[in-house]
Design an enzyme around this catalytic site. Structure first.
Site, PDB file in Angstrom:
ATOM      1  CE1 TYR A 186     -24.979  68.592  31.146  1.00 14.63           C
ATOM      2  CE2 TYR A 186     -23.933  70.568  29.905  1.00 14.63           C
ATOM      3  CZ  TYR A 186     -24.463  69.910  31.038  1.00 14.63           C
ATOM      4  OH  TYR A 186     -24.125  70.781  32.350  1.00 14.63           O
TER       5      TYR A 186
ATOM      6  CE  LYS B 106     -27.283  71.182  32.712  1.00 15.85           C
ATOM      7  NZ  LYS B 106     -27.792  71.242  34.021  1.00 15.85           N
TER       8      LYS B 106
END
Length: 282
Positions: A151, A155
């Site tokens: 994750y 990002k």
């Protein structure tokens, strides 16, 4: 000549940040083109706001993205003022335990779908007097939060992509804004933490869960977050980055002014990773 009512296409509006962004844009007089995988989840928005319209979008499906583009062109006559890439998915697993197939799915939604949406909708944004792409990013682009390596990487990739397309679109008068998001109350953690039964990280799982759920519980309410973000992105002049959400400015200070080794030391202690050293020494 009458001023045109602006259009904002917002992804991921069924709940949380996306839902509040849709409401806030609508309250500012913008016609909101709200998307969700299942449009029935948008009935609450469309029933209460005449200027919110529902469109289906599955970011894991390239054909769904193409179909959305055709529908938006038909609805707006080929013009768009705001493209708000809010939709995203979460996957909480350590680097050693993650399933690569799940990481691929994560990147499809958080990165590759955003790239395709930008490609498809920039021609519409160029027809606006002030076309803007708003990327809902995360402080994890800069902070190596334990137990969510994929994750964090998604990002970071989104952020670097945003910085690049910002430069590339400057000649065409399309602005690109990254909202670097701290803690906001949402259901993004509803999948919990993934770990196989033989994971080396099980001794700290409860610690990481406590950190994540405490951060979510104490996060900025989504409606407050949305109000601040929309006010800023609708200004005549807007910053390229907006840091928003609980602890976002504290994190900005840390990642901007403190050395990386100190950030790593803080995160090592906070995550209780020393327990793993102790368990190996037994």
């Amino acid at each position: 000549m009458a001023k045109q009512i602006p259009f904002a296409l917002i992804t991921g509006c069924s709940s949380g940040i996306g839902k509040q962004l849709a409401i806030t844009f609508a309250d500012r007089g913008v016609t909101v083109l709200a998307t969700a995988r299942h449009v029935k989840h948008l009935e609450d928005l469309t029933s209460q706001h005449d200027n919110i319209e529902a469109f289906p979008l599955d970011l894991s499906s390239p054909s769904s993205i193409e179909t959305l583009k055709d529908a938006i062109v038909t609805r707006t006559g080929g013009r768009l003022d705001f493209l708000v890439n809010n939709a995203g998915t979460h996957y909480a697993a350590t680097a050693l335990d993650l399933e690569v197939e799940e990481a691929v799915k994560l990147f499809q939604v958080n990165v590759f779908a955003v790239m395709r949406l930008c490609q498809l909708f920039v021609p519409l944004l160029r027809r606006s007097q002030c076309g803007r792409i708003v990327q809902i990013g995360s402080v994890t682009r800069d902070v190596p939060v334990v137990w969510q390596s994929a994750y964090n990487a998604s990002k970071a990739a989104l952020s670097q992509y945003t910085k690049t397309i910002r430069l590339e679109l400057k000649p065409f008068n399309v602005e690109v804004i990254e909202v670097v998001t701290g803690f906001v109350r949402s259901n993004i953690l509803h999948h919990g933490l993934f770990a196989p039964d033989d994971s080396l990280y099980l001794p700290i799982k409860s610690t990481i869960e406590a950190i994540k759920y405490e951060g979510n519980k104490n996060g900025m309410p989504a409606e407050n977050y949305a109000a601040s973000v929309v006010d800023k992105v609708m200004r005549q002049r807007v910053d390229s980055e907006i840091w928003q959400g609980s602890l976002s400015w504290y994190i900005y200070f840390i990642v901007t002014f403190l050395p990386l080794y100190l950030l790593n030391w803080l995160l090592f202690r906070k995550s209780n990773l020393r327990l793993l050293n102790e368990s190996l020494a037994r």
